[in-house]
Design an enzyme around this catalytic site. Structure first.
Site, PDB file in Angstrom:
ATOM      1  N   LYS A 156      -5.432 -19.432  -3.289  1.00 19.11           N
ATOM      2  CA  LYS A 156      -4.280 -19.140  -3.667  1.00 19.11           C
ATOM      3  C   LYS A 156      -3.658 -17.296  -3.914  1.00 19.11           C
ATOM      4  O   LYS A 156      -2.655 -17.401  -4.646  1.00 19.11           O
ATOM      5  CB  LYS A 156      -3.645 -20.123  -5.020  1.00 19.11           C
ATOM      6  CG  LYS A 156      -3.406 -21.437  -4.267  1.00 19.11           C
ATOM      7  CD  LYS A 156      -2.944 -22.853  -5.458  1.00 19.11           C
ATOM      8  CE  LYS A 156      -3.124 -23.715  -5.079  1.00 19.11           C
ATOM      9  NZ  LYS A 156      -1.996 -24.563  -5.734  1.00 19.11           N
TER      10      LYS A 156
ATOM     11  N   ASP B  66       4.529 -24.951  -6.772  1.00 20.94           N
ATOM     12  CA  ASP B  66       4.122 -25.250  -7.601  1.00 20.94           C
ATOM     13  C   ASP B  66       4.765 -25.324  -8.771  1.00 20.94           C
ATOM     14  O   ASP B  66       4.786 -26.229  -9.633  1.00 20.94           O
ATOM     15  CB  ASP B  66       2.878 -24.612  -7.820  1.00 20.94           C
ATOM     16  CG  ASP B  66       1.886 -25.908  -6.543  1.00 20.94           C
ATOM     17  OD1 ASP B  66       1.665 -26.363  -5.738  1.00 20.94           O
ATOM     18  OD2 ASP B  66       0.466 -24.896  -6.645  1.00 20.94           O
TER      19      ASP B  66
HETATM   20  P1  NAP Z   1      -8.364 -24.427 -10.277  1.00 16.31           P
HETATM   21  O1  NAP Z   1      -7.889 -23.652 -10.209  1.00 16.31           O
HETATM   22  O2  NAP Z   1      -9.536 -24.833  -9.916  1.00 16.31           O
HETATM   23  O3  NAP Z   1      -8.209 -24.981 -12.110  1.00 16.31           O
HETATM   24  C1  NAP Z   1      -9.266 -26.503 -12.492  1.00 16.31           C
HETATM   25  C2  NAP Z   1      -9.391 -26.120 -14.039  1.00 16.31           C
HETATM   26  O4  NAP Z   1      -9.792 -27.287 -14.575  1.00 16.31           O
HETATM   27  C3  NAP Z   1     -10.139 -24.703 -14.087  1.00 16.31           C
HETATM   28  O5  NAP Z   1      -8.866 -23.749 -15.790  1.00 16.31           O
HETATM   29  C4  NAP Z   1     -11.155 -25.480 -14.596  1.00 16.31           C
HETATM   30  O6  NAP Z   1     -12.185 -24.141 -15.201  1.00 16.31           O
HETATM   31  C5  NAP Z   1     -11.180 -26.121 -15.841  1.00 16.31           C
HETATM   32  N1  NAP Z   1     -12.235 -27.832 -15.185  1.00 16.31           N
HETATM   33  C6  NAP Z   1     -12.400 -27.584 -13.987  1.00 16.31           C
HETATM   34  N2  NAP Z   1     -13.322 -28.605 -14.510  1.00 16.31           N
HETATM   35  C7  NAP Z   1     -13.367 -29.080 -15.863  1.00 16.31           C
HETATM   36  C8  NAP Z   1     -14.487 -29.870 -16.674  1.00 16.31           C
HETATM   37  N3  NAP Z   1     -15.211 -30.665 -16.366  1.00 16.31           N
HETATM   38  N4  NAP Z   1     -13.963 -29.629 -17.996  1.00 16.31           N
HETATM   39  C9  NAP Z   1     -12.894 -29.095 -18.178  1.00 16.31           C
HETATM   40  N5  NAP Z   1     -12.615 -27.869 -17.361  1.00 16.31           N
HETATM   41  C10 NAP Z   1     -12.526 -28.425 -15.872  1.00 16.31           C
HETATM   42  O7  NAP Z   1      -7.315 -25.751  -9.282  1.00 16.31           O
HETATM   43  P2  NAP Z   1      -5.876 -25.808  -9.654  1.00 16.31           P
HETATM   44  O8  NAP Z   1      -5.609 -25.260  -8.558  1.00 16.31           O
HETATM   45  O9  NAP Z   1      -5.313 -25.626 -10.755  1.00 16.31           O
HETATM   46  O10 NAP Z   1      -5.982 -27.535  -9.903  1.00 16.31           O
HETATM   47  C11 NAP Z   1      -6.473 -28.766 -11.075  1.00 16.31           C
HETATM   48  C12 NAP Z   1      -5.787 -30.010 -10.473  1.00 16.31           C
HETATM   49  O11 NAP Z   1      -4.357 -29.285 -11.031  1.00 16.31           O
HETATM   50  C13 NAP Z   1      -6.272 -30.878  -9.475  1.00 16.31           C
HETATM   51  O12 NAP Z   1      -6.575 -32.101 -10.204  1.00 16.31           O
HETATM   52  C14 NAP Z   1      -5.072 -30.474  -8.505  1.00 16.31           C
HETATM   53  O13 NAP Z   1      -5.281 -31.957  -7.668  1.00 16.31           O
HETATM   54  C15 NAP Z   1      -4.499 -30.519  -8.955  1.00 16.31           C
HETATM   55  N6  NAP Z   1      -2.934 -29.779  -8.508  1.00 16.31           N
HETATM   56  C16 NAP Z   1      -1.778 -31.388  -8.594  1.00 16.31           C
HETATM   57  C17 NAP Z   1      -0.977 -30.483  -7.767  1.00 16.31           C
HETATM   58  C18 NAP Z   1       0.397 -31.687  -7.544  1.00 16.31           C
HETATM   59  O14 NAP Z   1       1.025 -31.126  -6.509  1.00 16.31           O
HETATM   60  N7  NAP Z   1       0.469 -32.477  -8.075  1.00 16.31           N
HETATM   61  C19 NAP Z   1      -0.732 -29.212  -7.027  1.00 16.31           C
HETATM   62  C20 NAP Z   1      -1.999 -28.276  -8.046  1.00 16.31           C
HETATM   63  C21 NAP Z   1      -3.085 -28.977  -8.242  1.00 16.31           C
HETATM   64  P3  NAP Z   1     -13.762 -23.629 -14.462  1.00 16.31           P
HETATM   65  O15 NAP Z   1     -12.867 -22.648 -13.550  1.00 16.31           O
HETATM   66  O16 NAP Z   1     -14.022 -23.232 -15.598  1.00 16.31           O
HETATM   67  O17 NAP Z   1     -14.207 -24.578 -13.370  1.00 16.31           O
END
Ligand code: NAP
Length: 289
Positions: A75, A112
């Site tokens: 992204k 988003d």
């Molecule tokens: P991302 O860019 O990979 O960001 C994930 C975040 O969570 C990062 O800050 C990461 O930190 C942190 N994280 C991961 N594992 C962790 C843990 N065990 N403990 C604490 N922090 C942790 O992913 P994203 O695109 O933002 O997505 C995040 C979530 O939102 C996902 O579950 C995704 O499915 C959901 N989402 C849903 C929608 C929807 O339409 N419903 C849309 C977008 C995203 P690090 O970088 O240090 O790992």
């Protein structure tokens, strides 16, 4: 005939560019919508590695392409590979949707932001001026923070991250949107006071996602209480442990499925100019859960 009309008239393609994409529900959602409206288009998920992204985006410029969705981990990189950005994509430094606005011209958007905001509409008046916490500092957290700064007008908005630099970068990038200086950061170890004091808690980490459904990004149940809204962006499972814990303390909860549908509907509208037929899409999704 304009490019847009032509796009609806003949078979067109839309893509999901990410890695991995095999688990994604987006093909099911968009293909159900195209079918229900009789639009001759097909949505295909394509596994694209980091080094392949520039070429994959370049290929959108030719052929019968409506546009694409961009997902993890592309992204932020996609911002540099399109010709223009919508205000949402520019502010969040993230593109989740590319629109071929005229043959060969690529506009990067971030649906988003709209997707996150839509399910919160019912709560936003009650939340206005309150405090909020976002767990996580990745792409979804950026969209959530941008949406909340504009829509909720929070007194304080704390970004909780395990990497301090990631939260700091998010706060820096959204600096121009933070006109009241409400953005703040915390680690998971020191965020408890902010969580307890917040009216809105957003989970933007993958913690709690299937198959690890017994995990929670905030396992301290005593920090939840009545008057809070706990919004988990995870959509599989549709009800997470975080949501169950928060509900047991009297908090309202929102899951990630409404956001998934709302961001998809916003992308669909950009590509086709049509409203997504949500009834048909929900029916298609029924067999999935
Ligand atoms: P991302 O860019 O990979 O960001 C994930 C975040 O969570 C990062 O800050 C990461 O930190 C942190 N994280 C991961 N594992 C962790 C843990 N065990 N403990 C604490 N922090 C942790 O992913 P994203 O695109 O933002 O997505 C995040 C979530 O939102 C996902 O579950 C995704 O499915 C959901 N989402 C849903 C929608 C929807 O339409 N419903 C849309 C977008 C995203 P690090 O970088 O240090 O790992």
């Amino acid at each position: 005939m304009s490019h847009r009309e032509d796009a609806i008239g003949g078979l067109r393609l839309a893509f999901l560019l990410g890695n991995p994409v095999s688990h994604s529900l987006s093909p099911l959602i968009h293909n159900a919508a195209f079918k229900a409206l009789g639009i001759a288009a097909e949505y295909q998920a394509v596994d694209v590695r980091r080094t392949e992204l520039p070429e994959a985006i370049e290929r959108l410029r030719v052929g019968r392409v409506l546009g694409a969705n961009v997902t993890i981990p592309h992204k932020e990189t996609a911002v540099e590979l399109v010709d223009d950005l919508t205000s949402d994509a520019a502010a969040t430094h993230a593109v989740n949707t590319i629109l071929v606005s005229e043959p060969g011209r690529l506009i990067g958007a971030n649906t988003d932001v709209e997707g996150f905001s839509q399910p919160l509409k019912a709560y936003v008046d009650a939340l206005r001026g309150g405090s909020a916490v976002i767990l996580g500092a990745g792409g979804a957290a950026r969209a959530a923070a941008f949406a909340l700064l504009g829509g909720m007008g929070p007194r304080r908005l704390t970004v909780v991250a395990r990497r301090r630099d990631q939260a700091a970068k998010l706060i820096e990038d959204l600096g121009s949107e933070d006109i009241n200086n409400v953005l703040d950061r915390a680690s998971f170890d020191d965020a408890a006071p902010a969580v307890r004091a917040s009216q809105l808690i957003v989970n933007a980490t993958p913690v709690g996602m299937a198959p690890k459904e017994d995990t929670s990004p905030w396992p301290t149940i005593s920090d939840f209480h009545e008057g809070q809204v706990v919004y988990d962006l995870i959509y599989a499972p549709t009800t997470t442990r975080l949501m169950r814990d928060a509900e047991s303390c009297g908090a309202h909860t929102i899951g990630g499925m409404p956001m998934l549908l709302a961001q998809a509907a916003a992308s669909f509208k950009l590509w086709t100019g049509r409203e997504m037929p949500l009834g048909a899409v929900r029916k298609a999704l029924l067999g999935t859960f």
